[in-house]
Design a protein around this motif. Structure first.
Motif, short mmCIF file in Angstrom:
data_model
loop_
_atom_site.label_atom_id
_atom_site.label_comp_id
_atom_site.label_asym_id
_atom_site.label_seq_id
_atom_site.Cartn_x
_atom_site.Cartn_y
_atom_site.Cartn_z
N SER A 11 9.25 -21.47 7.29
CA SER A 11 7.86 -21.58 7.77
C SER A 11 7.60 -20.60 8.92
O SER A 11 8.52 -20.02 9.48
CB SER A 11 7.59 -23.00 8.26
OG SER A 11 8.31 -23.25 9.45
N ASP A 13 6.71 -21.44 11.83
CA ASP A 13 7.34 -22.01 13.03
C ASP A 13 8.76 -21.52 13.22
O ASP A 13 9.21 -21.28 14.33
CB ASP A 13 7.32 -23.54 12.98
CG ASP A 13 5.94 -24.13 13.16
OD1 ASP A 13 5.05 -23.43 13.71
OD2 ASP A 13 5.73 -25.28 12.75
N GLU A 14 9.47 -21.35 12.12
CA GLU A 14 10.85 -20.87 12.22
C GLU A 14 10.90 -19.43 12.71
O GLU A 14 11.81 -19.06 13.46
CB GLU A 14 11.55 -21.06 10.88
CG GLU A 14 11.79 -22.55 10.62
CD GLU A 14 12.24 -22.85 9.23
OE1 GLU A 14 13.42 -23.18 9.07
OE2 GLU A 14 11.41 -22.77 8.30
N TYR A 16 8.62 -18.14 14.77
CA TYR A 16 8.31 -18.25 16.20
C TYR A 16 9.56 -18.64 16.99
O TYR A 16 9.82 -18.09 18.05
CB TYR A 16 7.18 -19.26 16.45
CG TYR A 16 5.81 -18.72 16.14
CD1 TYR A 16 5.20 -17.79 16.99
CD2 TYR A 16 5.11 -19.15 15.02
CE1 TYR A 16 3.93 -17.29 16.72
CE2 TYR A 16 3.84 -18.66 14.75
CZ TYR A 16 3.26 -17.73 15.59
OH TYR A 16 2.01 -17.24 15.31
N LYS A 17 10.36 -19.57 16.46
CA LYS A 17 11.59 -19.99 17.14
C LYS A 17 12.60 -18.84 17.20
O LYS A 17 13.24 -18.63 18.23
CB LYS A 17 12.21 -21.19 16.43
CG LYS A 17 11.44 -22.47 16.60
CD LYS A 17 12.07 -23.58 15.79
CE LYS A 17 11.18 -24.80 15.74
NZ LYS A 17 11.68 -25.84 14.83
#
Length: 90
Positions: A11, A13-14, A16-17
């Motif tokens: 995703s 989000d991954e 961004y991390k």
């Protein structure tokens, strides 16, 4: 920059991390298929050219869910967005 070989359920989000503290992400395009899986690539926009290189170093050859991410700046010269004050590099 573009990232290839993205795992099916990976995703935004991954990303961004993964890039936290490495690059200032302004946008991520992660196309999805009707079945809920991504199409296997992502386009990530960051604020500066130097951040592109740092992001590539951070992501390229990282393994996730049995796949090895491949990151490239091959779109750098042909796929650029511009707004009034910031040049964003793909």
């Amino acid at each position: 920059m573009v990232v290839f070989n993205v795992p099916d359920n990976f995703s935004k989000d991954e990303f961004y991390k993964l890039l936290e503290g490495v690059a200032n992400i302004t946008e991520i395009s992660l196309p999805w298929m009707p079945n809920g899986q991504n199409k296997g690539y992502a386009i990530i926009y960051v604020k500066t050219h130097s951040e592109v290189n740092q992001a590539i170093e951070a992501i390229d050859n990282q393994s996730f869910e049995g796949k090895t991410l491949r990151a490239s700046n091959k779109l750098l010269n042909t796929f650029t967005k511009t707004n009034q004050s910031t040049q964003m590099y793909a």
